[in-house]
Design an enzyme around this catalytic site. Structure first.
Site, mmCIF file in Angstrom:
data_model
loop_
_atom_site.group_PDB
_atom_site.id
_atom_site.type_symbol
_atom_site.label_atom_id
_atom_site.label_comp_id
_atom_site.label_asym_id
_atom_site.label_seq_id
_atom_site.Cartn_x
_atom_site.Cartn_y
_atom_site.Cartn_z
ATOM 1 C CG HIS A 84 -0.529 4.756 12.153
ATOM 2 N ND1 HIS A 84 -0.381 6.021 11.614
ATOM 3 C CD2 HIS A 84 0.224 3.933 11.379
ATOM 4 C CE1 HIS A 84 0.433 5.963 10.573
ATOM 5 N NE2 HIS A 84 0.796 4.706 10.396
ATOM 6 C CE1 TYR A 94 1.073 10.593 10.936
ATOM 7 C CE2 TYR A 94 0.697 10.324 13.290
ATOM 8 C CZ TYR A 94 0.401 9.982 11.983
ATOM 9 O OH TYR A 94 -0.546 9.020 11.715
ATOM 10 C CD GLU A 136 -2.798 7.865 13.711
ATOM 11 O OE1 GLU A 136 -1.931 8.225 14.539
ATOM 12 O OE2 GLU A 136 -2.546 7.659 12.505
ATOM 13 C CD GLN A 206 -0.075 -5.051 12.242
ATOM 14 O OE1 GLN A 206 0.460 -5.187 11.150
ATOM 15 N NE2 GLN A 206 0.462 -4.326 13.200
ATOM 16 C CE1 TYR A 207 1.208 -13.731 12.349
ATOM 17 C CE2 TYR A 207 1.909 -12.646 14.382
ATOM 18 C CZ TYR A 207 2.214 -13.313 13.202
ATOM 19 O OH TYR A 207 3.531 -13.560 12.873
ATOM 20 C CB SER A 208 -6.915 -12.558 11.513
ATOM 21 O OG SER A 208 -6.653 -11.748 10.400
ATOM 22 C CB THR A 278 -6.845 -16.659 10.616
ATOM 23 O OG1 THR A 278 -6.337 -15.594 9.818
ATOM 24 C CG2 THR A 278 -5.846 -17.801 10.629
ATOM 25 C CG PHE A 395 -2.843 -11.118 6.065
ATOM 26 C CD1 PHE A 395 -3.902 -10.567 6.739
ATOM 27 C CD2 PHE A 395 -2.808 -12.491 5.913
ATOM 28 C CE1 PHE A 395 -4.924 -11.352 7.267
ATOM 29 C CE2 PHE A 395 -3.798 -13.294 6.446
ATOM 30 C CZ PHE A 395 -4.858 -12.728 7.126
ATOM 31 N N GLY A 396 -0.434 -7.201 5.790
ATOM 32 C CA GLY A 396 0.722 -6.377 5.525
ATOM 33 C C GLY A 396 0.347 -5.008 4.976
ATOM 34 N N PRO A 397 1.331 -4.256 4.442
ATOM 35 C CG PRO A 397 3.399 -3.291 4.059
ATOM 36 C CD PRO A 397 2.746 -4.610 4.338
#
Length: 403
Positions: A84, A94, A136, A206-208, A278, A395-397
């Site tokens: 987040h 929220y 957060e 998102q990408y490593s 990666t 990767f992902g949810p």
């Protein structure tokens, strides 16, 4: 939340188990209808393929099952909070989620959603929301305090694009403002935000980070997913692969709990499948630069040589570092592969290299598709590796919870 409300939450567990995905599917449709602007913040690929609704259904069920002591979920909540933060989620969002989730419970569960149950779920949701908002808030404060870091989105220029394999390209991202960028732990990721023409939406992914830290740029390496229509995950990767040097994209500062501690002296066993290599490459390069004599084993599997990204770079690193040993598995091999004796045919099988990977106090890192992670995790457990020494990145949810 009082004891009676907790009992009411627990009473909904059988319904959540049976119809949790119906609820979350309805919830997302309802929320996007009333707040279409949120489609720019959510991964619409994961909406289309159902992974996001499954992840939310699992999360709601887990919260209900642990309503007596939600603290047992803190590890999962930290992972969600970290993502987040990378997506710049704010407290006011929220309230939107809470409104539509509670209304969805009432509309989907029908007569089973009595007023006391809806009141209990309202209290439960906002207690959880307070936990997440405070968590957060700390992450945002910690992040912005780092030299060169920032919260939200920042524009970066793609100054170099390199083809690493038949389906993976590396993108070298330089800050458009020319100012300092933040350091990161090897294995962490950045969020990328691009406009997807097919959706007429901004989309985050998102990408490593795929290299050791360089103070001038970040590098990500993106696999082009084939087929946009049948595979909605391809929307952003195809957009990225259509980019040219000089184009500008927005990214968040580095984040992620799956990473190597730079001062760790434990032996490393890196296990990757496909583009899951990666974050491992970042770990390997950082390990090479910081601790030359730390034993490192890298096991990688992919379909064939043409899709094996960074093959030459890894060979060069192996020549340079006597602490590095590699095992490569290809689904399909060529005569040249067989002659070179550098490749094992078939899927990754840790039992074929167990004599090398069972090292005292080793840390094991797994990254790849969901089933790959589950298979390698179970293999390590069968080889008597302790759970506390196994780390993985999905990767992902997050749909799997093995530790």
């Amino acid at each position: 939340m009082n004891p009676q409300q907790k009992e009411l939450i627990k009473a909904t567990i059988p319904i959540l188990r049976a119809s949790g995905e119906d609820l979350t599917n309805y919830f997302y449709a309802r929320m996007f209808k009333h707040h279409p602007e949120l489609r720019n913040m959510f991964n619409m690929g994961n909406q289309a393929n159902g992974r996001q609704k499954s992840a939310l259904a699992n999360a709601v069920l887990a919260y209900a099952e642990n309503i007596e002591d939600p603290s047992v979920l803190i590890g999962v909540l930290k992972g969600i909070g970290t993502k987040h933060r990378s997506l710049n989620i704010q407290p006011e969002q929220y309230k939107i989620v809470g409104t539509h989730l509670i209304d969805s419970i009432g509309e989907v569960f029908g007569e089973a959603a009595t007023l006391p149950i809806l009141e209990a779920w309202t209290v439960a949701f906002y207690e959880l929301a307070d936990i997440m908002i405070n968590l957060e808030k700390g992450l945002y404060e910690e992040n912005v305090a780092k030299p060169g870091s920032w919260n939200g989105w920042r524009k970066f220029v793609i100054k170099k694009i390199v083809e690493e394999s038949a389906e993976i390209k590396s993108f070298y991202l330089y800050p458009e403002d020319g100012k300092q960028i933040a350091d990161f732990h090897p294995g962490q990721f950045i969020s990328v935000q691009v406009f997807v023409t097919e959706l007429n939406l901004l989309q985050p992914r998102q990408y490593s980070l795929s290299s050791t830290f360089n103070p001038e740029y970040y590098r990500i390496s993106v696999k082009k997913e084939s087929g946009i229509a049948p595979n909605p995950n391809g929307w952003v990767s195809n957009t990225m692969h259509s980019k040219s040097e000089g184009d500008v994209i927005s990214i968040s500062s580095p984040a992620g709990l799956f990473h190597l501690e730079k001062d760790s002296e434990n032996p490393l066993v890196l296990i990757s499948g496909g583009v899951g290599l990666t974050p491992m490459l970042s770990m390997l390069e950082t390990n090479l630069n910081s601790i030359q004599n730390k034993k490192t084993i890298w096991i990688h599997g992919c379909r064939n040589e043409s899709v094996h990204a960074f093959k030459d770079q890894i060979s060069a690193l192996k020549e340079e570092a006597n602490h590095l040993e590699t095992f490569t598995f290809y689904d399909a091999v060529t005569p040249e592969n067989v002659i070179s004796n550098e490749v094992i045919q078939g899927r990754v099988d840790l039992h074929k290299c167990k004599d090398s990977i069972l090292l005292e106090e080793a840390r094991y890192y797994i990254c790849g598709p969901e089933m790959f992670i589950k298979t390698q995790y179970e293999a390590l457990i069968n080889l008597n590796v302790s759970q506390e020494n196994i780390f993985y990145e999905e990767f992902g949810p997050q749909l799997i919870n093995l530790n």
